[in-house]
Design a protein around this motif. Structure first.
Motif, PDB file in Angstrom:
ATOM      1  N   ARG A 369      -6.745  -1.273   6.989  1.00 37.45           N
ATOM      2  CA  ARG A 369      -6.629  -1.370   8.458  1.00 37.45           C
ATOM      3  C   ARG A 369      -5.319  -0.788   8.962  1.00 37.45           C
ATOM      4  O   ARG A 369      -5.111  -0.650  10.165  1.00 37.45           O
ATOM      5  CB  ARG A 369      -6.709  -2.851   8.892  1.00 37.45           C
ATOM      6  CG  ARG A 369      -8.112  -3.421   8.829  1.00 37.45           C
ATOM      7  CD  ARG A 369      -8.083  -4.916   8.760  1.00 37.45           C
ATOM      8  NE  ARG A 369      -7.450  -5.344   7.494  1.00 37.45           N
ATOM      9  CZ  ARG A 369      -7.568  -6.542   6.966  1.00 37.45           C
ATOM     10  NH1 ARG A 369      -8.269  -7.456   7.585  1.00 37.45           N
ATOM     11  NH2 ARG A 369      -6.979  -6.841   5.813  1.00 37.45           N
ATOM     12  N   CYS A 370      -4.400  -0.518   8.044  1.00 38.37           N
ATOM     13  CA  CYS A 370      -3.031  -0.163   8.431  1.00 38.37           C
ATOM     14  C   CYS A 370      -2.640   1.220   7.935  1.00 38.37           C
ATOM     15  O   CYS A 370      -3.305   1.803   7.082  1.00 38.37           O
ATOM     16  CB  CYS A 370      -2.052  -1.183   7.845  1.00 38.37           C
ATOM     17  SG  CYS A 370      -2.331  -2.863   8.418  1.00 38.37           S
ATOM     18  N   VAL A 371      -1.554   1.726   8.477  1.00 37.16           N
ATOM     19  CA  VAL A 371      -0.899   2.926   7.931  1.00 37.16           C
ATOM     20  C   VAL A 371       0.591   2.621   7.815  1.00 37.16           C
ATOM     21  O   VAL A 371       1.106   1.734   8.508  1.00 37.16           O
ATOM     22  CB  VAL A 371      -1.112   4.173   8.830  1.00 37.16           C
ATOM     23  CG1 VAL A 371      -2.560   4.612   8.813  1.00 37.16           C
ATOM     24  CG2 VAL A 371      -0.628   3.927  10.257  1.00 37.16           C
ATOM     25  N   ARG A 372       1.267   3.356   6.930  1.00 37.94           N
ATOM     26  CA  ARG A 372       2.709   3.119   6.776  1.00 37.94           C
ATOM     27  C   ARG A 372       3.523   4.282   7.339  1.00 37.94           C
ATOM     28  O   ARG A 372       3.236   5.442   7.057  1.00 37.94           O
ATOM     29  CB  ARG A 372       3.065   2.926   5.296  1.00 37.94           C
ATOM     30  CG  ARG A 372       4.485   2.394   5.114  1.00 37.94           C
ATOM     31  CD  ARG A 372       4.952   2.485   3.669  1.00 37.94           C
ATOM     32  NE  ARG A 372       5.315   3.842   3.312  1.00 37.94           N
ATOM     33  CZ  ARG A 372       5.841   4.206   2.137  1.00 37.94           C
ATOM     34  NH1 ARG A 372       6.039   3.274   1.208  1.00 37.94           N
ATOM     35  NH2 ARG A 372       6.145   5.463   1.871  1.00 37.94           N
ATOM     36  N   LEU A 373       4.501   3.908   8.158  1.00 34.76           N
ATOM     37  CA  LEU A 373       5.448   4.898   8.683  1.00 34.76           C
ATOM     38  C   LEU A 373       6.845   4.488   8.224  1.00 34.76           C
ATOM     39  O   LEU A 373       7.259   3.338   8.422  1.00 34.76           O
ATOM     40  CB  LEU A 373       5.451   4.929  10.215  1.00 34.76           C
ATOM     41  CG  LEU A 373       4.204   5.434  10.948  1.00 34.76           C
ATOM     42  CD1 LEU A 373       3.186   4.315  11.068  1.00 34.76           C
ATOM     43  CD2 LEU A 373       4.583   5.930  12.340  1.00 34.76           C
ATOM     44  N   SER A 374       7.553   5.430   7.623  1.00 35.14           N
ATOM     45  CA  SER A 374       8.923   5.136   7.207  1.00 35.14           C
ATOM     46  C   SER A 374       9.874   5.444   8.358  1.00 35.14           C
ATOM     47  O   SER A 374       9.704   6.446   9.046  1.00 35.14           O
ATOM     48  CB  SER A 374       9.272   5.996   5.998  1.00 35.14           C
ATOM     49  OG  SER A 374      10.670   6.117   5.872  1.00 35.14           O
ATOM     50  N   PHE A 375      10.844   4.550   8.580  1.00 31.29           N
ATOM     51  CA  PHE A 375      11.860   4.904   9.583  1.00 31.29           C
ATOM     52  C   PHE A 375      13.182   5.320   8.931  1.00 31.29           C
ATOM     53  O   PHE A 375      14.254   5.228   9.528  1.00 31.29           O
ATOM     54  CB  PHE A 375      12.051   3.842  10.672  1.00 31.29           C
ATOM     55  CG  PHE A 375      12.228   2.417  10.223  1.00 31.29           C
ATOM     56  CD1 PHE A 375      11.158   1.548  10.188  1.00 31.29           C
ATOM     57  CD2 PHE A 375      13.480   1.939   9.882  1.00 31.29           C
ATOM     58  CE1 PHE A 375      11.320   0.221   9.811  1.00 31.29           C
ATOM     59  CE2 PHE A 375      13.663   0.616   9.515  1.00 31.29           C
ATOM     60  CZ  PHE A 375      12.566  -0.244   9.472  1.00 31.29           C
ATOM     61  N   ALA A 376      13.052   5.855   7.719  1.00 29.99           N
ATOM     62  CA  ALA A 376      14.232   6.464   7.084  1.00 29.99           C
ATOM     63  C   ALA A 376      14.376   7.900   7.580  1.00 29.99           C
ATOM     64  O   ALA A 376      14.451   8.846   6.797  1.00 29.99           O
ATOM     65  CB  ALA A 376      14.084   6.411   5.567  1.00 29.99           C
ATOM     66  N   THR A 377      14.363   8.029   8.886  1.00 29.55           N
ATOM     67  CA  THR A 377      14.523   9.336   9.520  1.00 29.55           C
ATOM     68  C   THR A 377      15.170   9.115  10.881  1.00 29.55           C
ATOM     69  O   THR A 377      15.115   8.006  11.418  1.00 29.55           O
ATOM     70  CB  THR A 377      13.147  10.049   9.623  1.00 29.55           C
ATOM     71  OG1 THR A 377      13.361  11.370  10.098  1.00 29.55           O
ATOM     72  CG2 THR A 377      12.212   9.335  10.566  1.00 29.55           C
ATOM     73  N   GLY A 378      15.784  10.164  11.441  1.00 28.36           N
ATOM     74  CA  GLY A 378      16.572  10.009  12.676  1.00 28.36           C
ATOM     75  C   GLY A 378      15.749   9.563  13.874  1.00 28.36           C
ATOM     76  O   GLY A 378      14.527   9.731  13.908  1.00 28.36           O
ATOM     77  N   ILE A 382      11.831  10.090  15.206  1.00 26.13           N
ATOM     78  CA  ILE A 382      10.934   8.952  15.461  1.00 26.13           C
ATOM     79  C   ILE A 382      10.289   9.125  16.832  1.00 26.13           C
ATOM     80  O   ILE A 382       9.074   8.990  17.002  1.00 26.13           O
ATOM     81  CB  ILE A 382      11.717   7.611  15.366  1.00 26.13           C
ATOM     82  CG1 ILE A 382      12.112   7.365  13.905  1.00 26.13           C
ATOM     83  CG2 ILE A 382      10.897   6.451  15.923  1.00 26.13           C
ATOM     84  CD1 ILE A 382      13.007   6.162  13.681  1.00 26.13           C
ATOM     85  N   ASP A 383      11.090   9.466  17.835  1.00 27.60           N
ATOM     86  CA  ASP A 383      10.543   9.646  19.179  1.00 27.60           C
ATOM     87  C   ASP A 383       9.566  10.813  19.230  1.00 27.60           C
ATOM     88  O   ASP A 383       8.505  10.707  19.828  1.00 27.60           O
ATOM     89  CB  ASP A 383      11.685   9.850  20.188  1.00 27.60           C
ATOM     90  CG  ASP A 383      12.181   8.503  20.722  1.00 27.60           C
ATOM     91  OD1 ASP A 383      11.358   7.570  20.809  1.00 27.60           O
ATOM     92  OD2 ASP A 383      13.377   8.377  21.019  1.00 27.60           O
ATOM     93  N   LYS A 384       9.941  11.889  18.582  1.00 25.20           N
ATOM     94  CA  LYS A 384       9.069  13.067  18.597  1.00 25.20           C
ATOM     95  C   LYS A 384       7.703  12.741  17.966  1.00 25.20           C
ATOM     96  O   LYS A 384       6.655  13.044  18.521  1.00 25.20           O
ATOM     97  CB  LYS A 384       9.756  14.185  17.808  1.00 25.20           C
ATOM     98  CG  LYS A 384       9.059  15.508  17.825  1.00 25.20           C
ATOM     99  CD  LYS A 384      10.076  16.564  17.382  1.00 25.20           C
ATOM    100  CE  LYS A 384       9.455  17.670  16.589  1.00 25.20           C
ATOM    101  NZ  LYS A 384      10.458  18.613  16.090  1.00 25.20           N
ATOM    102  N   GLY A 385       7.740  12.076  16.809  1.00 24.50           N
ATOM    103  CA  GLY A 385       6.496  11.737  16.116  1.00 24.50           C
ATOM    104  C   GLY A 385       5.660  10.756  16.916  1.00 24.50           C
ATOM    105  O   GLY A 385       4.430  10.877  16.995  1.00 24.50           O
TER     106      GLY A 385
END
Ligand code: PLP
Length: 394
Positions: A369-378, A382-385
């Protein structure tokens, strides 16, 4: 060539298809926002790199008996000072990453058919490592509506005939950290059973808000004899490429793991050990770790907020590690472009092909039911994605 039964029982990672397509697109010059990565985007701190360089210059390029003794002592001191765990150097094994420590422990402990309780969602390597050691993974469901946490009742219900319980707090992929009282309740259940606990604490330094990290082995005086604590330098010190981790636990198990490692790889890299020694003993370490933690905290809060603003998406606020694991099943049933959203893989495919955002299907972690997004990025990435994802799901 006919490969071994052992290795053919391990499927190729489901995450690989998305990751390799993302790489293909990036190589073709397509601007993909990559939330797939599982490592800090920061460089290894300079003072740690300097120690490795100095070790090389000093000819520290041989098998490592002496450096090893100092590093073991530094880890023993770190465990006493920061975690409240009291061990002897003979109870610590330094390995090629936390992953290798876990692998060695399963190999040293499990016999054919031994059951290992794994809370699901789980880090991808646990079940495969268990199977490679001849064991049988048994999953304890801990879905989003239970805050991605198992209960003591679940442990008790599954404990009969099981050998190991895996605890990973803060957790990859959910970003969830158990509170000290929640862990204490699980510890109480464990003490009513014969379970051995593998406590994977690689994200110990990355906790957010008023979340407090506690090491499982400290929750009761009877726990050290049946708990193995796993940790490493990858996440704490942005040292994923150095391949340095360790396990601390009962002496006989650690000795058996060391015996295995002596025939498998020998000790870890000499000058990497010098870097690890510096990381654990330098007065600069605490401030450096805290700066990275603060940055991750801001990013994680922001990413979760933005995800929760997207219709059909619900994200539990991460209290640790550097992952958001939003439920996206609210979007299943929709058709976007040529993709019908009906599981985490199709969601990840749509995100990549239509929004040029790489993320990891939750199926790989045991929750479709889920997906994983890493926030080991600027934060700009994050906003662009998330602008792109929001637009895709409008
Ligand atoms: C939960 C968990 N445990 C262990 C590891 C192993 O990390 P390493 O082998 O780099 O120490 C990882 C890495 O992604 C992880 O997420």
């Amino acid at each position: 060539m006919k490969l071994s039964r052992r290795i053919t029982s391990v499927p190729a990672s489901a995450t690989l298809a998305i990751a390799s397509r993302s790489k293909e697109m990036q190589a073709a010059g397509i601007d993909v926002v990559d939330f797939g990565v599982g490592e800090p985007d920061f460089d290894t701190p300079e003072f740690i790199k300097a120690a490795a360089k100095a070790a090389l210059d000093a000819g520290d390029t041989k098998y490592t008996a002496r450096a090893k003794a100092k590093l073991l002592r530094a880890i023993v001191d770190k465990l006493a000072r920061e975690n409240g765990i009291s061990v002897q150097p003979s109870q610590v094994l330094v390995t090629f990453g936390g992953k290798h420590a876990l692998y060695a422990a399963f190999q040293a402990l499990l016999d054919e058919g031994d059951k290992v309780l794994i809370p699901a969602p789980y880090w991808v390597s646990y079940p495969e490592q268990v199977k490679l050691a001849g064991g049988e993974p048994v999953f304890l469901p801990s879905p989003a509506d239970r805050g991605f946490k198992i209960s003591p009742k679940q442990v008790l219900a599954a404990a009969k005939g099981a050998k190991v319980l895996l605890i990973n707090s803060p957790c990859n992929p959910t970003g969830v950290t158990y509170s000290p009282s929640e862990l204490a309740a699980i510890a109480e259940a464990v003490l009513k059973t014969d379970l051995i606990v593998f406590s994977d604490e690689v994200y110990e330094k990355l906790v957010y808000g008023d979340t407090r990290f506690v090491s499982f082995a400290t929750l009761d005086k009877r726990l050290p004899e049946r708990t193995v604590t796993f940790n490493g330098l990858s996440k704490t010190f942005a040292m994923t490429g150095w391949r340095l981790g360790w396990a601390a636990g009962p002496k006989d198990l650690i000795a058996a793991m060391g015996n295995l490692m002596s025939h498998e790889t020998s000790d870890t890299v000499s000058f990497a050990q010098a870097a690890a020694l510096e990381a654990y003993t330098s007065p600069e370490a605490a401030e450096t770790i805290e700066a990275m933690r603060c940055e991750f905290e801001v990013r994680g809060r922001h990413m979760a907020q933005r995800l929760n603003a997207i219709p059909g998406v619900h994200c539990v606020q991460p209290t640790g590690a550097f992952y958001c694991f939003p439920e996206v099943s609210g979007t299943y049933g929709r058709t976007l472009g040529s993709v019908k959203l009906n599981n985490s893989m199709s969601f990840a495919q749509a995100a990549l092909e239509l929004a040029r955002v790489a993320l990891v299907p939750g199926d790989a972690f045991g929750d479709d039911r889920c997906v994983r997004l890493s926030f080991a990025t600027g934060i700009e990435q994050i906003d662009k994605g998330l602008d792109r994802l929001q637009e895709m799901l409008r």
